[in-house]
Design an enzyme around this catalytic site. Structure first.
Site, mmCIF file in Angstrom:
data_model
loop_
_atom_site.group_PDB
_atom_site.id
_atom_site.type_symbol
_atom_site.label_atom_id
_atom_site.label_comp_id
_atom_site.label_asym_id
_atom_site.label_seq_id
_atom_site.Cartn_x
_atom_site.Cartn_y
_atom_site.Cartn_z
ATOM 1 N N CYS A 114 0.842 -1.186 0.000
ATOM 2 C CA CYS A 114 0.000 0.000 0.000
ATOM 3 C C CYS A 114 0.881 1.242 0.000
ATOM 4 O O CYS A 114 2.110 1.155 0.004
ATOM 5 C CB CYS A 114 -0.973 0.018 1.173
ATOM 6 S SG CYS A 114 -0.176 0.287 2.761
ATOM 7 N N CYS A 166 3.754 1.763 2.381
ATOM 8 C CA CYS A 166 4.954 0.964 2.079
ATOM 9 C C CYS A 166 5.898 1.771 1.195
ATOM 10 O O CYS A 166 7.118 1.772 1.404
ATOM 11 C CB CYS A 166 4.572 -0.329 1.358
ATOM 12 S SG CYS A 166 3.594 -1.472 2.350
ATOM 13 N N ASP A 209 6.491 29.804 -29.929
ATOM 14 C CA ASP A 209 7.586 30.289 -30.756
ATOM 15 C C ASP A 209 7.051 30.300 -32.196
ATOM 16 O O ASP A 209 6.040 29.655 -32.492
ATOM 17 C CB ASP A 209 8.780 29.343 -30.616
ATOM 18 C CG ASP A 209 9.900 29.690 -31.567
ATOM 19 O OD1 ASP A 209 10.253 30.876 -31.639
ATOM 20 O OD2 ASP A 209 10.412 28.780 -32.233
ATOM 21 N N ASP A 227 10.736 24.816 -30.112
ATOM 22 C CA ASP A 227 11.484 23.705 -30.706
ATOM 23 C C ASP A 227 12.982 23.942 -30.774
ATOM 24 O O ASP A 227 13.737 23.022 -31.085
ATOM 25 C CB ASP A 227 10.978 23.422 -32.122
ATOM 26 C CG ASP A 227 11.437 24.499 -33.106
ATOM 27 O OD1 ASP A 227 11.404 25.691 -32.731
ATOM 28 O OD2 ASP A 227 11.824 24.146 -34.224
ATOM 29 N N ASP A 231 14.828 28.370 -27.247
ATOM 30 C CA ASP A 231 13.571 28.273 -26.494
ATOM 31 C C ASP A 231 13.755 27.582 -25.149
ATOM 32 O O ASP A 231 12.850 27.617 -24.310
ATOM 33 C CB ASP A 231 12.512 27.500 -27.301
ATOM 34 C CG ASP A 231 12.147 28.199 -28.597
ATOM 35 O OD1 ASP A 231 12.051 29.438 -28.582
ATOM 36 O OD2 ASP A 231 11.963 27.506 -29.616
#
Length: 759
Positions: A30, A33, A448, A647, A651
């Site tokens: 659980c 743990c 961009d 990209d 950036d």
């Protein structure tokens, strides 16, 4: 995967190489743990960062190999009461399911015999020595089949915490021992109840393992896509070897219809390759010498010879799997609070309520017996004629076994597993789970320009023929002269001619004037292609092109003039064309209440022209990386949560600054590494899909927490009043966990595609 960072407490500015690894943790039952494993690993010298994913049973550990080793990490996990799984255990879900099934059957078979004998003993005829038979059959159920549960519970208590296993142990072992005491003292036997609690618990564990396995199918499916064999060329001879033996630089042969064994680059041959697995695009992509191939994609009709560039964990497919695992293993902010409550307050609180229930039943017998008498009128399992101690024990045990911290621990990880897997199928790779919670609150998306809103490469967007020339003839003449040029504009002209199926003509006396244009002779006729200033400087009258020039320049397009025999033949417009989906994506974002902004390093006129084409009102032009960062911070102050889509290398700072950075998958590796989300297809529709996925996934997380808390909030008081039999309680506890997992699996049916207009 290795990385370079600075360890906490290290000398300022000193770079220390850290190793990031994923450990398979066995034995967690659980959420508490996972917290215990996390704390144990954090105390290991040299460990910089740890996150344990209970649902995936994995621990992502970042550590200094100079200060600790895998052996040290394994020791820490073992001391916490758990073990490491084998790294090569690819189908861990199947292993867990088989183990859970064996445990379930080891309890279910003798448990079914006990229940059958009990029915005969109670309703048909007394069974000789029935209590002794039940006790003997129940012993292996409680102490053999239930051993792992009791062991986990004892380890939790020894480490100062409590988990679901503690509740099951308290609900089964003491009642079983009290049942044995009934052989010597006048008391009710609880053997049947104890064995059934353990059996139902193990049935629940098996069903939960199956459901969790379905939730984690995304990574498994990715790994199954890999090719198994490869054809390697050595001294002209073909050898078939396992893909695992390939090394960068090997030359491989891929025949028609075969999978590409690994990431490589074409040396010879031409074909089309189905890359839908990687990009989602159903149209095969043409490949020739110099083109890159992605491992696990499918070769079409031609035969290719290629050089291996990446293998193993460096391949595209492995990187995708890694990104999906990183998202599934990350912790969403909403999970932090739930984990603290579950691990430190919930289970101890339930145990306290159970003992309080026992005390109140013994202190106020008439009140609670009256409640049971009232409930017996419509609840068939209630018997107000039982002894007061028996009823008190039933109520206390029911409180223990009906409480379900496991459902709380599964609420977030299972939703993340399914959501990130769905995203991967749609070409959306979410690296950090935090992005799931943040994306839904985004108020603005910053784009961009080059390579994001536009295609990132110049294209011929307009052809104007003059002086009796046809458009195709003009384009063919221009492409023939540009065939000798390496300039990007020349490449755009050649590509446009190829797309129209126009072959090039032989050119003599080719000349290139840097930054101006090119010239040559075709069939003895002089042809010049270049800028307006270049062509006009050769004495060519360009006045007739003035209206077209004015229009194209207003649209921020580059104009290329073509002259033949010293006379104007026409003009070409070259521009970084807008992606076909850009305008529709901006419109859909606006309809979702999200503002679109463009920040670009290009000039103001070009930026305004592109923004006008796609419908963006807020534009910041001529912005270098530091200026992009400053604009982004102001937008965050003005609008709130901001996502950045880019990209390029320039950036990367802005992608990091944004609340959510989204990298175009066709961009640079640096941009992708800086981003929280990668759009593999390079398609802006992924921005809309990612936001919709975020909203759908977070909605599932909220639903899971609501039902888990609602279940516990309603069930515990009802159990404390004695209205729930413990056997019904343990069954309801199992259903609560399964409900959370199954609710998460419903994410698979959610539609995250952009609106029709964005397609």
């Amino acid at each position: 995967m290795s990385q370079s960072t600075t360890l906490p407490g290290a000398d300022p500015g000193r770079e220390v190489p850290l190793i990031s690894t994923v450990l398979q943790i066995r034995g967690m039952t659980c959420a508490s743990c996972s917290q215990r494993v996390e704390r144990a690993l954090e105390k290991t010298p040299g460990v910089a960062k740890v996150h344990v994913n209970f649902a995936a049973e994995e621990a992502r550990v970042v550590y200094n190999p100079a200060l600790t080793s895998m052996t040290d990490l394994e020791t820490s996990v073992n001391l916490a009461g758990y073990s490491l799984g084998a790294p090569e255990e690819l189908d861990a879900d199947q292993v867990k399911q088989e183990k859970a099934f064996r445990l379930m059957m080891s309890a279910a078979v003798p448990g079914a015999v006990i229940m059958a004998l009990m029915m005969v003993h109670m309703f048909i005829t007394p069974v000789p020595y029935y209590p002794y038979i039940a006790a003997v059959l129940g012993f292996p159920i409680i102490f053999v089949s239930g051993y792992s549960t009791h062991r986990a519970g004892l380890l939790a208590v020894r480490h100062g915490s409590a988990n679901m296993d503690v509740l099951i142990t308290l609900g089964s072992v003491p009642p079983y021992l009290m049942g044995l005491a009934a052989f010597w003292f006048p008391a009710t036997t609880f053997v049947e109840m104890a064995t059934t609690i353990v059996t139902f618990h193990l049935v629940g564990r098996y069903l939960e393992a199956r459901a969790k396995g379905r939730a984690s199918q995304a990574v498994k499916k990715l790994l199954q896509m890999e090719a198994k064999q490869a054809r390697v060329l050595v001294d002209g001879q073909e050898h078939e070897v396992p893909v695992a033996q390939l090394r960068p630089g090997d030359v491989i042969l891929v025949r028609a219809g075969e999978k590409i064994p690994t990431d490589s680059i074409v040396l010879s041959g031409r074909s089309t390759v189905d890359e839908s697995m990687a990009t989602g695009e159903s149209i095969p992509v043409g490949k020739g010498p110099g083109d890159e191939l992605i491992g696990a994609t499918i070769n079409g009709q031609g035969m290719l010879t290629a050089k291996v560039t990446r293998v193993g964990q460096d391949t595209f497919l492995a990187q995708v799997a890694r990104l999906v695992r990183e998202c599934q293993g990350s912790r969403v902010p909403i999970q932090e609070f739930a984990d603290r409550v579950t691990g430190y307050y919930f289970v101890p609180g339930v145990i306290g309520i159970s003992f309080l229930t026992l005390g109140l039943w013994l202190a106020f017998p008439d009140v609670f017996r009256g409640i049971v008498a009232w409930g017996s009128g419509f609840l068939p399992w209630l018997n107000p004629d039982l002894g007061q101690v028996t009823l008190a024990i039933f109520a206390a045990v029911a409180v223990l076994v009906i409480s379900c911290p496991c459902a709380l621990g599964l609420a977030t990880p299972t939703a993340l597993m399914v959501g990130s897997g769905l995203g991967a199928e749609k070409g959306i790779l979410i690296r950090h789970g935090e992005a799931i919670q943040t994306l839904k609150d985004i108020r603005a998306v910053v784009f961009d320009k080059t390579g994001t809103i536009t295609k990132g490469r110049p294209e011929v967007t307009g052809v104007w023929a003059w002086g009796g020339y046809h458009e195709d003839e003009l384009l063919r003449l221009a492409a023939s002269v540009e065939a000798g040029s390496e300039h990007p504009l020349g490449q755009a002209v050649r590509t446009a001619a190829e797309e129209r199926g126009l072959g090039v003509l032989a050119v003599e006396n080719f000349q290139a004037v840097t930054g101006k244009g090119v010239s040559g002779y075709i069939a003895g006729r002089p042809v010049q292609v270049g800028s307006v200033r270049y062509v006009a400087g050769l004495g060519v009258d360009v006045e007739s092109a003035a209206p077209v020039l004015e229009q194209w320049e207003a649209e921020a397009k580059t104009v290329v003039l073509v002259a033949v025999d010293g006379k104007l033949a026409g003009a070409l417009a070259v521009a970084d064309a807008v992606k076909p989906e850009s305008a529709a994506v901006v419109a859909e974002l606006e309809s979702m209440g999200i503002t679109s902004v463009m920040i670009t390093g290009d000039n103001q006129r070009t930026a305004a022209a592109i923004a006008g084409q796609v419908g963006i009102q807020r534009v910041y032009a001529e912005a270098l990386p530091d200026a992009k960062l400053a604009h982004l911070r102001r937008l965050q102050d003005d609008l709130g949560m901001v996502a950045m889509v880019g990209d390029g290398i320039n950036d990367a700072p802005a992608l990091k600054q944004a609340n959510v950075g989204m990298a175009i998958g066709t961009g640079t590796d640096i941009a992708i590494e800086a981003a929280d989300v990668t759009l593999v297809r390079g398609d802006l529709r992924g921005v809309v899909a990612a936001i919709k996925l975020s909203r759908a996934t977070f909605r599932k997380i909220q639903e899971n927490y609501f039902w888990a808390w609602f279940y516990n909030g309603l069930a515990i008081p009802v159990a404390a009043m004695g209205l729930l039999h413990p056997l019904i309680g343990v069954s309801a506890m199992t259903l609560s966990s399964l409900n959370v997992v199954w609710n998460s699996l419903r994410l698979r049916g959610v539609n995250i595609e952009p609106a029709a207009g964005a397609r």
